[in-house]
Enzyme design. Structure first.
Site, PDB file in Angstrom:
ATOM      1  N   GLY A  47      -3.038 -34.815  -5.624  1.00 46.37           N
ATOM      2  CA  GLY A  47      -3.276 -34.674  -4.278  1.00 46.37           C
ATOM      3  C   GLY A  47      -3.927 -36.187  -3.867  1.00 46.37           C
ATOM      4  O   GLY A  47      -4.669 -36.810  -4.711  1.00 46.37           O
ATOM      5  N   GLN A  52      -8.635 -41.439   1.701  1.00 43.15           N
ATOM      6  CA  GLN A  52      -8.747 -42.026   0.424  1.00 43.15           C
ATOM      7  C   GLN A  52      -8.482 -43.399   0.066  1.00 43.15           C
ATOM      8  O   GLN A  52      -8.935 -44.068  -0.915  1.00 43.15           O
ATOM      9  CB  GLN A  52      -8.388 -40.953  -0.751  1.00 43.15           C
ATOM     10  CG  GLN A  52      -9.149 -39.751  -0.796  1.00 43.15           C
ATOM     11  CD  GLN A  52      -8.779 -38.762  -1.850  1.00 43.15           C
ATOM     12  OE1 GLN A  52      -7.707 -38.257  -1.711  1.00 43.15           O
ATOM     13  NE2 GLN A  52      -9.400 -38.879  -3.131  1.00 43.15           N
ATOM     14  N   CYS A 102     -11.461 -35.376  -8.410  1.00 35.46           N
ATOM     15  CA  CYS A 102     -11.152 -36.003  -7.180  1.00 35.46           C
ATOM     16  C   CYS A 102     -11.103 -37.467  -7.454  1.00 35.46           C
ATOM     17  O   CYS A 102     -11.875 -38.327  -8.100  1.00 35.46           O
ATOM     18  CB  CYS A 102     -12.174 -35.744  -6.298  1.00 35.46           C
ATOM     19  SG  CYS A 102     -11.905 -36.749  -4.536  1.00 35.46           S
ATOM     20  N   LEU A 103      -9.877 -38.204  -7.054  1.00 37.91           N
ATOM     21  CA  LEU A 103      -9.677 -39.454  -7.385  1.00 37.91           C
ATOM     22  C   LEU A 103     -10.802 -40.302  -6.806  1.00 37.91           C
ATOM     23  O   LEU A 103     -11.056 -41.509  -7.204  1.00 37.91           O
ATOM     24  CB  LEU A 103      -8.422 -40.022  -6.962  1.00 37.91           C
ATOM     25  CG  LEU A 103      -6.976 -39.308  -7.527  1.00 37.91           C
ATOM     26  CD1 LEU A 103      -5.686 -39.650  -6.956  1.00 37.91           C
ATOM     27  CD2 LEU A 103      -7.222 -39.611  -9.064  1.00 37.91           C
ATOM     28  N   HIS A 144      -8.772 -28.668  -1.184  1.00 34.24           N
ATOM     29  CA  HIS A 144      -9.267 -29.776  -1.282  1.00 34.24           C
ATOM     30  C   HIS A 144      -8.837 -31.031  -0.570  1.00 34.24           C
ATOM     31  O   HIS A 144      -9.767 -31.566   0.149  1.00 34.24           O
ATOM     32  CB  HIS A 144      -9.154 -30.191  -3.003  1.00 34.24           C
ATOM     33  CG  HIS A 144      -9.741 -31.338  -3.319  1.00 34.24           C
ATOM     34  ND1 HIS A 144     -11.043 -31.401  -4.367  1.00 34.24           N
ATOM     35  CD2 HIS A 144      -9.571 -32.587  -3.115  1.00 34.24           C
ATOM     36  CE1 HIS A 144     -11.036 -32.793  -4.660  1.00 34.24           C
ATOM     37  NE2 HIS A 144     -10.373 -33.409  -3.906  1.00 34.24           N
ATOM     38  N   GLU A 145      -7.528 -31.060  -0.428  1.00 29.37           N
ATOM     39  CA  GLU A 145      -7.230 -32.212   0.325  1.00 29.37           C
ATOM     40  C   GLU A 145      -7.359 -32.147   1.742  1.00 29.37           C
ATOM     41  O   GLU A 145      -7.729 -32.903   2.610  1.00 29.37           O
ATOM     42  CB  GLU A 145      -5.231 -32.377   0.298  1.00 29.37           C
ATOM     43  CG  GLU A 145      -5.022 -32.595  -1.078  1.00 29.37           C
ATOM     44  CD  GLU A 145      -5.760 -33.763  -2.067  1.00 29.37           C
ATOM     45  OE1 GLU A 145      -6.289 -34.808  -1.151  1.00 29.37           O
ATOM     46  OE2 GLU A 145      -6.037 -33.686  -3.100  1.00 29.37           O
ATOM     47  N   HIS A 148     -10.805 -32.991   2.698  1.00 31.87           N
ATOM     48  CA  HIS A 148     -10.938 -34.712   2.954  1.00 31.87           C
ATOM     49  C   HIS A 148     -10.320 -35.267   4.243  1.00 31.87           C
ATOM     50  O   HIS A 148     -11.293 -36.068   4.788  1.00 31.87           O
ATOM     51  CB  HIS A 148      -9.966 -35.604   2.011  1.00 31.87           C
ATOM     52  CG  HIS A 148     -10.159 -35.664   0.560  1.00 31.87           C
ATOM     53  ND1 HIS A 148     -11.226 -36.507   0.164  1.00 31.87           N
ATOM     54  CD2 HIS A 148      -9.602 -35.394  -0.423  1.00 31.87           C
ATOM     55  CE1 HIS A 148     -11.434 -36.452  -0.886  1.00 31.87           C
ATOM     56  NE2 HIS A 148     -10.368 -35.861  -1.631  1.00 31.87           N
TER      57      HIS A 148
END
Ligand code: NI
Length: 186
Positions: A47, A52, A102-103, A144-145, A148
């Site tokens: 994701g 991000q 998480c990236l 999670h996404e 953000h």
């Protein structure tokens, strides 16, 4: 298409509430989505949300690979998709711990409490709506996404910080536990 730079925790773009996408079919949005998909697949990740990549708009890309979805029939795999101006509804008060990375927080993982069953909806760049009821890993990825887009990173959801660590150390600890169990059973 291009691989975009990913913002890391500490950058203010990650902790702000993002604005709705006024026109999902606009050329700059289509270009952004294509670049985000390439960036997510290159990372690799499951994701990636627009903030991000320094764009504070309400959209994210994601994928639920076959091998990651669980056994629950609602934990459905899906190919690479985009969700623009999404809405998420939690379908239970129950919370289950899911291991997340998480990236924007590279090298770390944690167990994060999430609703195991949700409904979500949104549109793609052609305005085609998606609405799904999902569970397990699929529900975790979407929560999670979606977080953000509200400026929430997973550590802000954590309750037990003993379940937070570097991916390599956690993997090594898991291997040690596994070999301990084998010795005990031998
Ligand atoms: Ni993330």
């Amino acid at each position: 298409m291009a691989i975009l730079k990913i913002a890391r925790m500490g950058h203010p773009v990650l902790i702000q509430r993002c604005a709705p996408v006024p026109d999902p079919g606009a050329p700059e949005i289509r270009r952004l989505v294509a670049d985000m998909i390439e960036t997510m697949e290159d990372a690799p990740g499951v994701g990636l949300a627009a903030p991000q990549v320094y764009v504070p708009l309400r959209l994210f890309v994601f994928r639920i690979p076959d091998g990651r979805a669980g056994e629950d029939p609602l934990d459905t795999p899906v190919g690479t998709s985009v969700l623009i101006n999404p809405e998420v509804e939690l379908l239970t008060d129950e919370r289950v711990l899911y291991w997340e990375g998480c990236l924007s927080i590279p090298g770390l993982r944690a167990a994060v409490p999430r609703a195991p069953r949700i409904r979500y909806r949104g549109v793609d760049c052609d305005g085609v709506p998606t609405e799904r009821e999902v569970s397990g890993f699929h529900a975790d990825v979407i929560q999670h996404e979606y977080d953000h887009l509200d400026g929430i990173l997973y550590p802000m959801r954590m309750q037990d910080f003993s379940l937070f660590g570097f991916t390599e150390e956690l993997a090594a600890a898991a291997v040690r536990r596994e070999s301990q169990r084998e010795r005990t059973q031998a």
